[in-house]
Design an enzyme around this catalytic site. Structure first.
Site, PDB file in Angstrom:
ATOM      1  CG  ASN A  13      -1.697   1.260   1.395  1.00  0.00           C
ATOM      2  OD1 ASN A  13      -1.743   2.085   0.477  1.00  0.00           O
ATOM      3  ND2 ASN A  13      -2.331   1.441   2.549  1.00  0.00           N
ATOM      4  CE  LYS A  15       0.060   3.149   4.703  1.00  0.00           C
ATOM      5  NZ  LYS A  15       0.190   3.209   6.152  1.00  0.00           N
ATOM      6  CG  HIS A  98      -5.618   2.060   5.047  1.00  0.00           C
ATOM      7  ND1 HIS A  98      -5.147   3.000   5.927  1.00  0.00           N
ATOM      8  CD2 HIS A  98      -4.664   1.112   4.956  1.00  0.00           C
ATOM      9  CE1 HIS A  98      -3.930   2.635   6.331  1.00  0.00           C
ATOM     10  NE2 HIS A  98      -3.619   1.495   5.752  1.00  0.00           N
ATOM     11  CD  GLU A 100      -2.565   5.532   6.628  1.00  0.00           C
ATOM     12  OE1 GLU A 100      -2.549   5.591   5.387  1.00  0.00           O
ATOM     13  OE2 GLU A 100      -1.642   4.991   7.289  1.00  0.00           O
ATOM     14  CD  GLU A 170      -3.353  -2.371   7.182  1.00  0.00           C
ATOM     15  OE1 GLU A 170      -2.244  -2.648   6.719  1.00  0.00           O
ATOM     16  OE2 GLU A 170      -3.937  -1.305   6.960  1.00  0.00           O
ATOM     17  N   GLY A 176       2.618   2.375  10.714  1.00  0.00           N
ATOM     18  CA  GLY A 176       3.569   3.474  10.572  1.00  0.00           C
ATOM     19  C   GLY A 176       4.270   3.843  11.860  1.00  0.00           C
ATOM     20  CB  SER A 216       5.288  -1.770  11.871  1.00  0.00           C
ATOM     21  OG  SER A 216       4.902  -0.425  12.102  1.00  0.00           O
TER      22      SER A 216
END
Ligand code: 13P
Length: 255
Positions: A13, A15, A98, A100, A170, A176, A216
């Protein structure tokens, strides 16, 4: 439970990273490194990089995905991209839900559900992201949160359609941050997601469903995470932007 019923999927991904020229360069670096992969390899890239990515993966088994899609086929939704548009240009995969998008762009379980419906109707394969926030884990409601996310996203999805959905667990606190879930933590939640799928569909459907871990994951910790019986691959952020690191994760999933 039999892991051999499923093929691992390693998906990058990207991003909001890489221009089209950089996309070509990165995929050209990844290609030779993953040519013997014994898992599915996907790169999910920003919309403007999709054409470059589709062109760059030619001659390889790498698949291309988008990072989101809208729930409507078309209409007055300034700045949005529909699942039908992705299908029309030859994109086979799309990430939906996701964290985010949930955190910064008002994504809810209901809009995730609507996007899943649109992507299935367009014939895309979905990487459906679910995961708890740190305070939810600390309050011991991880599975309540994930259970609701999965159930709402999959409402009305048939067993046949389920075969076009990959679930990516996730944990938000691991994304991150460099703070990976331990392999046991990933296995515990992935296993419970599979149990939930078995209760919503059947054990056979659950055994066929790919459940990834993301957060991560990197070249160093991938092998241990991927050795777990219910961890069927990974959704990789930062490490997917470096060809050797991404390739090392693909290699770990191929064993
Ligand atoms: P990182 O691998 O950078 O933690 O990102 C994980 C992720 O969000 C993949 O979708």
């Amino acid at each position: 439970m039999n892991k051999s019923l499923r093929k691992a999927v390693i998906a990058g991904n990207w991003k909001m990273n890489k221009t089209p020229a950089e996309t070509t360069e990165l995929i050209n670096s990844i290609k030779p490194l993953v040519k013997d992969a014994d898992c599915d390899v996907v790169v999910c890239v920003p919309y403007v990089d999709l054409f470059a990515a589709l062109d760059a993966v030619k001659g390889s088994d790498i698949k291309v995905g988008a990072e989101n899609c809208h729930w409507a086929n078309s209409g007055a939704f300034t700045g949005e991209i529909s699942a039908d548009m992705l299908k029309a240009i030859g994109v086979p995969y799309v990430i939906i839900g996701h964290s985010e998008r949930r955190q910064y762009f008002g994504e809810t379980d209901n809009t995730v559900h609507d996007r899943v419906r649109a992507a299935l109707d367009a014939g895309l394969t979905i990487i459906l992201c679910v995961g708890e926030r740190l305070e939810e884990r600390e309050s011991n409601i991880t599975m309540e949160i994930i259970g609701a996310q999965v159930k709402i996203a999959l409402a009305g999805v048939s067993a046949e359609e389920l075969s076009n959905i990959i679930i990516a667990y996730e944990p938000v606190w691991a994304i991150g941050t460099g703070r990976t879930a331990t392999a046991d933590q990933a296995e515990e939640v992935n296993g419970k997601i599979r149990e939930l799928i078995a209760s919503l569909y059947s054990q056979e459907d659950a055994d066929k469903t790919v459940v990834q871990y993301g957060g991560s994951m990197n070249a160093k910790n991938a092998a241990e995470l991927l050795s777990k019986p219910d961890v069927d691959g990974g959704l990789i952020g930062g490490a997917s932007l470096k060809a050797p690191d991404f390739a090392a994760i693909v290699e770990a999933a191929s064993k």
